[in-house]
Design an enzyme around this catalytic site. Structure first.
Site, PDB file in Angstrom:
ATOM      1  N   ARG A   1      10.201 -22.393 -11.664  1.00 18.33           N
ATOM      2  CA  ARG A   1      10.686 -21.300 -12.167  1.00 18.33           C
ATOM      3  C   ARG A   1      11.744 -21.101 -12.953  1.00 18.33           C
ATOM      4  O   ARG A   1      11.523 -20.213 -13.949  1.00 18.33           O
ATOM      5  CB  ARG A   1      10.902 -20.519 -10.770  1.00 18.33           C
ATOM      6  CG  ARG A   1       9.868 -20.563  -9.873  1.00 18.33           C
ATOM      7  CD  ARG A   1      10.188 -19.704  -8.555  1.00 18.33           C
ATOM      8  NE  ARG A   1       9.964 -18.188  -9.037  1.00 18.33           N
ATOM      9  CZ  ARG A   1      10.932 -17.536  -9.242  1.00 18.33           C
ATOM     10  NH1 ARG A   1      12.240 -17.987  -8.948  1.00 18.33           N
ATOM     11  NH2 ARG A   1      10.673 -16.144  -9.648  1.00 18.33           N
TER      12      ARG A   1
ATOM     13  N   ARG B   1       7.338 -13.687  -1.310  1.00 17.56           N
ATOM     14  CA  ARG B   1       8.676 -14.166  -1.453  1.00 17.56           C
ATOM     15  C   ARG B   1       9.515 -13.705  -0.179  1.00 17.56           C
ATOM     16  O   ARG B   1      10.611 -14.642  -0.018  1.00 17.56           O
ATOM     17  CB  ARG B   1       9.109 -13.733  -2.961  1.00 17.56           C
ATOM     18  CG  ARG B   1      10.291 -14.076  -3.473  1.00 17.56           C
ATOM     19  CD  ARG B   1      10.766 -13.326  -4.615  1.00 17.56           C
ATOM     20  NE  ARG B   1       9.579 -13.081  -5.679  1.00 17.56           N
ATOM     21  CZ  ARG B   1       9.384 -13.811  -6.760  1.00 17.56           C
ATOM     22  NH1 ARG B   1      10.203 -14.641  -6.919  1.00 17.56           N
ATOM     23  NH2 ARG B   1       8.464 -13.387  -7.372  1.00 17.56           N
TER      24      ARG B   1
ATOM     25  N   CYS C   1      11.208 -35.449 -19.249  1.00 14.78           N
ATOM     26  CA  CYS C   1      11.248 -35.615 -20.533  1.00 14.78           C
ATOM     27  C   CYS C   1      11.364 -34.178 -21.145  1.00 14.78           C
ATOM     28  O   CYS C   1      10.200 -34.203 -22.143  1.00 14.78           O
ATOM     29  CB  CYS C   1      10.162 -36.673 -21.163  1.00 14.78           C
ATOM     30  SG  CYS C   1      10.314 -38.106 -20.111  1.00 14.78           S
TER      31      CYS C   1
HETATM   32  N1  LLP Z   1      -0.035  -9.399  -3.273  1.00 12.90           N
HETATM   33  C1  LLP Z   1      -0.625  -9.817  -4.449  1.00 12.90           C
HETATM   34  C2  LLP Z   1      -2.031  -9.309  -4.981  1.00 12.90           C
HETATM   35  C3  LLP Z   1       0.267 -10.653  -5.226  1.00 12.90           C
HETATM   36  O1  LLP Z   1      -0.604 -10.949  -6.702  1.00 12.90           O
HETATM   37  C4  LLP Z   1       1.422 -11.127  -4.950  1.00 12.90           C
HETATM   38  C5  LLP Z   1       1.968 -12.056  -5.829  1.00 12.90           C
HETATM   39  C6  LLP Z   1       1.839 -10.833  -3.700  1.00 12.90           C
HETATM   40  C7  LLP Z   1       1.048 -10.115  -2.802  1.00 12.90           C
HETATM   41  C8  LLP Z   1       3.107 -11.484  -3.209  1.00 12.90           C
HETATM   42  O2  LLP Z   1       4.135 -11.024  -4.128  1.00 12.90           O
HETATM   43  P1  LLP Z   1       5.589 -11.441  -3.474  1.00 12.90           P
HETATM   44  O3  LLP Z   1       5.945 -10.524  -2.231  1.00 12.90           O
HETATM   45  O4  LLP Z   1       5.706 -12.815  -3.234  1.00 12.90           O
HETATM   46  O5  LLP Z   1       6.534 -10.888  -4.685  1.00 12.90           O
HETATM   47  N2  LLP Z   1       5.089 -17.267  -9.324  1.00 12.90           N
HETATM   48  C9  LLP Z   1       5.633 -16.062  -9.379  1.00 12.90           C
HETATM   49  C10 LLP Z   1       5.345 -14.791  -8.625  1.00 12.90           C
HETATM   50  C11 LLP Z   1       3.614 -14.541  -8.986  1.00 12.90           C
HETATM   51  C12 LLP Z   1       3.407 -13.660  -8.034  1.00 12.90           C
HETATM   52  C13 LLP Z   1       1.965 -13.419  -7.894  1.00 12.90           C
HETATM   53  N3  LLP Z   1       1.536 -12.448  -6.955  1.00 12.90           N
HETATM   54  C14 LLP Z   1       7.037 -16.194  -9.271  1.00 12.90           C
HETATM   55  O6  LLP Z   1       7.468 -17.508  -9.173  1.00 12.90           O
HETATM   56  O7  LLP Z   1       7.970 -15.406  -9.355  1.00 12.90           O
END
Ligand code: LLP
Length: 459
Positions: free
Chosen positions: A355, A314, A386
């Site tokens: 989200r 992110r 919808c």
């Molecule tokens: N490493 C692992 C093992 C992960 O499962 C994830 C995210 C990341 C790294 C990266 O995390 P970040 O730095 O992006 O926070 N769909 C959700 C977020 C799900 C995250 C899943 N794993 C949202 O839109 O907030």
């Protein structure tokens, strides 16, 4: 879901953390990388994800150099690696840009791993995650000789060993640990407490059993320990706590004579989505905090310091993309005596950004195509699906003279936006327009209704 409306009129210089670095207003028109957003709406399409490729590249470099400096051998560390978490946003260009900046790529499915390999990511930088990896996923990982398969269960140790034995290869594995540390935003995205599906618990002894099983497996090499405690984490103390747990566990394995050269502390670093959000820690602040935490944890565990890796998704992809929508229906709704709300409908919604509906995420929206002296009016920006939960921004002040055809820009959609898009209501998924050197081009093609019809075998 915050009920506080934000009064942000969308001047990127007031909240640069929300936008690609190149975002600016010229004569009231919002530009990214020198390209006016309404131009993309006109010449290409809306909705569209507008991706500042140099911004993405810059964030890769900033994370890589911050980690390299904080974990510099000269300061007594053993170096650091940054792996971009491809699940946040992936396409061949993203793989190339991240790879050129020296980052590895984390993948979590056959699709992500195949794309990363096809786009030229070296196997020596690739990782494969997942709590239920398929035979095909494991086979591709082992055949390609990727850097690390992060095993998630005792069951999976046997599965990876089986595939590696069949292929006469050795697989490099890390163990995904449950540290018991709670962190992150929504319950759906916090991952290291005990009662959830990922990893093996240190506390129950399952993690140690998995390490022993790996040590006895002929075709597996333990290359490290892994912990990912959640996502959208603002409080860096959570990493201090989890680093402590991981290093103490590592000490136990070292005492048994095992080698554990690397520790991956995962991703999860927060970004801001609207002007009411706090400004998140920078890459430098995160890496300094991690370095302190690692140093302390290793001192307490009386061990050497392993190589450290992290997996931001992110924080790299999020601010690099802005969504553009075209305004359609505008309607004032009286929902209680004397109380009304202006509903501004746009030409996308929960199919291109799930989200808000899934996590109650609060974005902001700003008028992008012209200046306006219109009075700030409390609005709810909604999609065209919808479902009444199809909200783009719950509460936001927009000019009273907002009208059909205006372009709204929603910043910080680069992570978990396009990758979580759906075809709900048979709405084609928008394309991604990449901006580089003052020019735009399509990097992910937008779908058409014809694409969707092709999938229907009975048509
Ligand atoms: N490493 C692992 C093992 C992960 O499962 C994830 C995210 C990341 C790294 C990266 O995390 P970040 O730095 O992006 O926070 N769909 C959700 C977020 C799900 C995250 C899943 N794993 C949202 O839109 O907030």
């Amino acid at each position: 879901m915050a009920q506080v409306a934000n009064h942000y009129a969308g001047d990127p210089s007031q909240r640069p953390d929300l936008w690609p670095w190149s975002a600016q207003r010229k004569q009231g028109v919002l530009q990214i990388g020198g390209v006016p957003l309404p131009q993309i709406g006109r010449e290409y399409a809306s909705p569209a994800y507008v991706w500042d490729i140099d911004d993405f590249a810059g964030r890769c470099q900033v994370w890589a150099s911050a980690m390299a400096e904080s974990f510099w051998e000269g300061y007594g560390f053993a170096g650091a690696t940054v792996n971009y978490a491809g699940k946040a946003f992936l396409c061949a260009e993203a793989v190339r840009v991240a790879t050129n900046a020296g980052l590895g790529i984390d993948t979590a499915s056959l699709g992500e791993l195949t794309l990363a390999l096809k786009a030229g990511a070296p196997a020596s930088g690739l990782g494969l995650h997942g709590n239920n990896k398929s035979e095909a996923e494991i086979e591709l990982a082992v055949r390609s000789g990727i850097d690390r398969i992060i095993v998630d269960s005792p069951f999976e140790v046997a599965k990876v060993e089986g595939v590696a034995a069949r292929l006469h290869k050795r697989a490099r594995v890390m163990i995904r640990l449950v540290t018991g540390v709670h962190a992150g935003g929504h319950e759906y995205i916090s991952t290291a407490h005990e009662d959830q599906k990922f990893g093996v618990s240190i506390a129950t002894g399952q993690a140690e059993a998995v390490a022993d099983a790996i040590a006895h497996a002929k075709h597996l090499e333990l290359v490290g320990l892994h912990s990912h405690i959640g996502s959208q984490i603002l409080d860096l103390n959570a990493f201090v706590e989890s680093a402590g747990k991981v290093m103490a566990f590592r000490a136990k394995l070292l005492a048994k004579g095992m080698k554990v050269p690397e520790v991956d502390l995962g991703g999860g670093y927060a970004i801001s989505y609207n002007a009411a959000d706090p400004i998140p820690p920078t890459a430098q602040e995160v890496s300094c905090a991690l370095a302190e935490a690692v140093k302390l944890a290793c001192a307490q565990a009386s061990t050497d310091i392993p190589r450290i890796s992290i997996e931001p998704g992110r924080a790299i992809a999020g601010p690099s993309q802005v969504m553009i929508y075209r305004v359609g229906t505008i309607k004032d709704v009286t929902y209680a005596p004397g109380k009304s709300r202006r509903y501004v409908s746009v030409d996308g919604g929960m199919s291109d950004n799930i989200r808000p509906a899934l996590y109650g995420a609060d974005y902001t929206a700003v008028l992008a195509n012209r200046p306006s002296e219109g009075e700030s009016t409390l609005c709810r920006v909604v999609g065209k699906h919808c479902e009444s939960g199809d909200v783009v921004v719950h509460n936001v002040y927009l000019p009273a003279d907002l009208t059909e055809g205006d372009i709204l820009a929603v910043p910080a959609v680069g992570a978990y936006g396009r990758v979580m898009a759906s075809n709900y209501n048979m709405v084609p998924r928008p394309g991604v327009v990449g901006i580089k050197d003052g020019k735009w081009r399509e990097v992910i093609r937008r779908e058409t209704v014809a694409d969707l019809l092709l999938l229907d075998k009975s048509l």
